[in-house]
Design a protein around this motif. Structure first.
Motif, PDB file in Angstrom:
ATOM      1  N   LEU A 263      -8.564 -17.167   3.896  1.00 36.85           N
ATOM      2  CA  LEU A 263      -9.971 -17.209   3.578  1.00 36.85           C
ATOM      3  C   LEU A 263     -10.530 -16.618   2.322  1.00 36.85           C
ATOM      4  N   GLY A 264      -9.817 -15.579   1.791  1.00 36.79           N
ATOM      5  CA  GLY A 264     -10.458 -14.703   0.733  1.00 36.79           C
ATOM      6  C   GLY A 264     -11.105 -13.458   1.173  1.00 36.79           C
ATOM      7  N   MET A 265     -10.844 -12.877   2.218  1.00 33.49           N
ATOM      8  CA  MET A 265     -11.224 -12.042   3.089  1.00 33.49           C
ATOM      9  C   MET A 265     -10.372 -10.640   2.703  1.00 33.49           C
ATOM     10  N   ILE A 266     -10.994  -9.551   2.333  1.00 29.51           N
ATOM     11  CA  ILE A 266     -10.088  -8.257   1.938  1.00 29.51           C
ATOM     12  C   ILE A 266      -9.778  -7.730   3.150  1.00 29.51           C
ATOM     13  N   VAL A 267      -8.220  -7.504   3.194  1.00 33.42           N
ATOM     14  CA  VAL A 267      -7.934  -6.662   4.267  1.00 33.42           C
ATOM     15  C   VAL A 267      -8.269  -5.244   4.159  1.00 33.42           C
ATOM     16  N   ASP A 268      -8.560  -4.444   5.188  1.00 30.85           N
ATOM     17  CA  ASP A 268      -8.955  -3.122   5.141  1.00 30.85           C
ATOM     18  C   ASP A 268      -8.074  -2.378   6.085  1.00 30.85           C
ATOM     19  N   LEU A 269      -7.156  -1.352   5.367  1.00 35.69           N
ATOM     20  CA  LEU A 269      -6.335  -0.548   6.301  1.00 35.69           C
ATOM     21  C   LEU A 269      -6.673   0.764   6.459  1.00 35.69           C
ATOM     22  N   SER A 270      -7.991   1.274   6.255  1.00 37.58           N
ATOM     23  CA  SER A 270      -8.659   2.567   6.538  1.00 37.58           C
ATOM     24  C   SER A 270      -8.553   2.382   8.190  1.00 37.58           C
ATOM     25  N   HIS A 271      -8.284   3.286   9.052  1.00 37.30           N
ATOM     26  CA  HIS A 271      -8.010   3.579  10.393  1.00 37.30           C
ATOM     27  C   HIS A 271      -6.997   2.826  11.189  1.00 37.30           C
ATOM     28  N   SER A 272      -5.941   2.178  10.263  1.00 37.71           N
ATOM     29  CA  SER A 272      -4.589   1.492  10.847  1.00 37.71           C
ATOM     30  C   SER A 272      -3.810   2.673  10.639  1.00 37.71           C
ATOM     31  N   SER A 273      -2.610   2.631  11.425  1.00 43.44           N
ATOM     32  CA  SER A 273      -1.459   3.524  11.561  1.00 43.44           C
ATOM     33  C   SER A 273      -0.934   3.273  10.137  1.00 43.44           C
ATOM     34  N   TRP A 274       0.067   4.275   9.988  1.00 44.99           N
ATOM     35  CA  TRP A 274       0.989   4.143   8.761  1.00 44.99           C
ATOM     36  C   TRP A 274       1.938   2.888   8.795  1.00 44.99           C
ATOM     37  N   ASP A 275       2.463   2.741  10.208  1.00 47.58           N
ATOM     38  CA  ASP A 275       3.386   1.472  10.300  1.00 47.58           C
ATOM     39  C   ASP A 275       2.535   0.071  10.083  1.00 47.58           C
ATOM     40  N   THR A 276       1.444   0.294  10.624  1.00 50.58           N
ATOM     41  CA  THR A 276       0.656  -0.836  10.460  1.00 50.58           C
ATOM     42  C   THR A 276       0.352  -1.208   8.917  1.00 50.58           C
ATOM     43  N   ALA A 277       0.012  -0.362   8.550  1.00 51.99           N
ATOM     44  CA  ALA A 277      -0.531  -0.293   7.009  1.00 51.99           C
ATOM     45  C   ALA A 277       0.802  -0.886   6.050  1.00 51.99           C
ATOM     46  N   ARG A 278       1.990  -0.249   6.494  1.00 48.33           N
ATOM     47  CA  ARG A 278       3.171  -0.638   5.818  1.00 48.33           C
ATOM     48  C   ARG A 278       3.527  -2.164   5.941  1.00 48.33           C
ATOM     49  N   SER A 279       3.433  -2.650   7.015  1.00 52.95           N
ATOM     50  CA  SER A 279       3.690  -4.030   7.598  1.00 52.95           C
ATOM     51  C   SER A 279       2.794  -4.977   6.790  1.00 52.95           C
ATOM     52  N   VAL A 280       1.599  -4.412   6.851  1.00 53.02           N
ATOM     53  CA  VAL A 280       0.508  -5.369   6.115  1.00 53.02           C
ATOM     54  C   VAL A 280       0.890  -5.455   4.628  1.00 53.02           C
ATOM     55  N   LEU A 281       1.194  -4.442   3.968  1.00 54.14           N
ATOM     56  CA  LEU A 281       1.510  -4.317   2.511  1.00 54.14           C
ATOM     57  C   LEU A 281       2.918  -5.141   2.310  1.00 54.14           C
ATOM     58  N   GLU A 282       3.811  -5.155   3.234  1.00 51.64           N
ATOM     59  CA  GLU A 282       4.843  -6.166   3.112  1.00 51.64           C
ATOM     60  C   GLU A 282       4.638  -7.569   3.159  1.00 51.64           C
ATOM     61  N   ILE A 283       3.697  -7.873   4.029  1.00 51.25           N
ATOM     62  CA  ILE A 283       3.348  -9.585   3.945  1.00 51.25           C
ATOM     63  C   ILE A 283       2.203  -9.926   3.468  1.00 51.25           C
ATOM     64  N   SER A 284       1.199  -9.191   3.045  1.00 53.16           N
ATOM     65  CA  SER A 284      -0.055  -9.700   2.286  1.00 53.16           C
ATOM     66  C   SER A 284       0.520 -10.269   1.205  1.00 53.16           C
ATOM     67  N   THR A 285      -0.163 -11.723   0.621  1.00 50.29           N
ATOM     68  CA  THR A 285      -0.154 -12.007  -0.646  1.00 50.29           C
ATOM     69  C   THR A 285      -1.225 -11.878  -1.485  1.00 50.29           C
ATOM     70  N   ALA A 286      -2.417 -10.750  -1.079  1.00 55.13           N
ATOM     71  CA  ALA A 286      -3.419 -10.323  -1.907  1.00 55.13           C
ATOM     72  C   ALA A 286      -3.369  -9.042  -1.613  1.00 55.13           C
ATOM     73  N   PRO A 287      -3.887  -8.327  -2.750  1.00 56.25           N
ATOM     74  CA  PRO A 287      -4.168  -6.954  -2.872  1.00 56.25           C
ATOM     75  C   PRO A 287      -5.120  -6.435  -1.620  1.00 56.25           C
ATOM     76  N   VAL A 288      -4.661  -5.254  -0.906  1.00 54.29           N
ATOM     77  CA  VAL A 288      -5.491  -4.752   0.165  1.00 54.29           C
ATOM     78  C   VAL A 288      -6.303  -3.430  -0.177  1.00 54.29           C
ATOM     79  N   ILE A 289      -6.967  -2.924   0.662  1.00 50.55           N
ATOM     80  CA  ILE A 289      -7.497  -1.692   0.257  1.00 50.55           C
ATOM     81  C   ILE A 289      -7.660  -0.813   1.423  1.00 50.55           C
ATOM     82  N   PHE A 290      -7.794   0.604   1.378  1.00 52.19           N
ATOM     83  CA  PHE A 290      -8.299   1.399   2.230  1.00 52.19           C
ATOM     84  C   PHE A 290      -9.705   1.846   1.851  1.00 52.19           C
TER      85      PHE A 290
END
Length: 424
Positions: free
Chosen positions: A202-229
């Motif tokens: 969609l072009g929606m920014i994935v925000d990892l603030s409030h997510s657990s570190w394990d969830t953040a790591r998983s997202v960083l591994e699969i996201s094809t776009a930059p993410v933010i906290f």
């Protein structure tokens, strides 16, 4: 020279130096006005005014940390406003409440000539007003539905935090305040991965603030776009689980993502009130680990209750930049953290979207056993004598086939008869 004259000379020199630093900070912020990654004014509009914008003037609000005049004083060129609803709305009316918060942000940002609602990096870059972006704070707002996620995007939402202080059925929170959906060594489920991929599409920014570190790591591994906290700080400086540890900062740097430093005392000074110097220490540490290209600012004003001395509301941002100038941050570095890093991330998110423009919307669905939501119906075609059942299979919806035929069908026939002459 007498001691009194020495003290007077030192005082004058200090005052002159501070004035010069502030002027430099203001010049920088005039050229590159701040993009603030997170603000909860919309939450306060609900709490204090029941979203009745007609009852207030946004130029000068009491009991909050944000209004139009203070945004101007703080040199805030763009503000990401959060559409946030409490975790207690999960499994209830979170979607409705989120729609109402999106509505109040849209009305706020289109009713005042000093504000402008934007939905793209280009609109953000070109705005000459205080630009408004809409984010959703907490994946519980989509009720585990990709269709709902897409409709939020159509309404102008351009960022979503995967969790707030509660787990969703598909992602894990950094907090254990609520007992929703306890995780068993699976911080991001296959449906959670589908959510991330659909946000990329969609072009929606994935925000990892409030997510657990394990969830953040998983997202960083699969996201094809930059993410933010959007509003987090450095764990090494304040050891709070809402902050980001160094190993995650390194991953964030590798994915060209962004951590937008939070101003809340609880995450800056671990409960102490703190001051501007402590906030600057977070910037310094993140720069050392991940580089200035990975840093932004996400104040969390009106979402938290205690802020450092000198940074009590959005008008005080120049004091923070002044402190970084004093610490010899370069103009290039400051322009990046003020504005350009966020613009770069947003543009890269849109490029990923554009590359996937031919990809159809995802039709992934969460298994009902995972959602386990007592308010979620099992949508099966009714037959004579059958009933709709909810996802827990314990409660029964009284809408039977006989009710449909005896009440709804005559109504539809009458409506059709009324419309037929017009159609002809």
């Amino acid at each position: 020279m007498s001691p009194v004259r020495v003290l007077l000379f030192c005082f004058l020199c200090t005052s002159s130096c501070a004035s010069e630093l502030r002027e430099r900070a203001l010049r920088l912020m005039a050229r590159d006005p701040l993009i603030d990654g997170h603000n909860d004014l919309a939450l306060q509009l609900r709490i204090l005014h029941n979203n009745k914008l007609s009852h207030i003037r946004l130029y000068n609000l009491s009991n909050v940390a944000t209004d139009i005049n203070r945004l101007k004083t703080g040199r805030v060129g763009a503000q990401v406003f959060a559409a946030y609803v409490m975790c207690t709305a999960q499994e209830k009316d979170a979607v409705r409440l989120t729609l109402e918060q999106i509505d109040v942000i849209q009305r706020m940002c289109t009713s005042y000539p000093d504000l402008e609602l934007v939905t793209s990096a280009q609109g953000l870059e070109q705005s000459t007003k205080t630009a408004c972006l809409i984010s959703i704070e907490g994946g519980h707002s989509i009720d585990s539905s990709l269709a709902t996620l897409r409709m939020f995007y159509q309404l102008g939402v351009r960022s979503m935090a995967l969790t707030h202080t509660c787990n969703t059925p598909w992602a894990e929170s950094s907090s254990n305040i609520y007992s929703f959906y306890p995780k068993k060594n699976q911080s991001l489920t296959s449906f959670g991965e589908a959510v991330v991929r659909e946000m990329n599409r969609l072009g929606m920014i994935v925000d990892l603030s409030h997510s657990s570190w394990d969830t953040a790591r998983s997202v960083l591994e699969i996201s094809t776009a930059p993410v933010i906290f959007s509003h987090s700080s450095a764990f090494a400086v304040c050891q709070h689980n809402r902050n980001v540890p160094d190993w995650l900062l390194v991953m964030l740097k590798e994915k060209r993502g962004l951590i937008m430093v939070n101003m809340h005392s609880g995450f800056i000074s671990c409960g102490e009130k703190g001051n501007i110097s402590v906030v600057a220490d977070h910037f310094e540490h993140i720069r050392k680990v991940a580089g200035f290209e990975s840093i932004g600012i996400g104040g969390d004003y009106d979402g938290a209750s205690k802020f450092p001395d000198g940074l009590e509301d959005v008008s005080k941002y120049p004091a923070l930049i002044q402190e970084l100038v004093r610490r010899n941050w370069t103009e290039t570095e400051l322009a990046a953290i003020l504005r350009r890093n966020f613009l770069r991330v947003f543009k890269e998110v849109e490029k990923v979207r554009d590359r996937q423009s031919s990809q159809p919307p995802s039709e992934a669905e969460i298994p009902l056993a995972d959602a386990a939501n007592p308010c979620r119906l099992i949508l099966t075609r009714p037959v004579s004598g059958s009933v709709f059942r909810d996802a827990s299979s314990s409660n029964v919806n009284v809408l039977t086939c006989s009710v449909v035929s005896s009440v709804l069908l005559p109504f539809l026939l009458l409506l059709l008869l009324l419309l037929l002459p017009t159609a002809v």
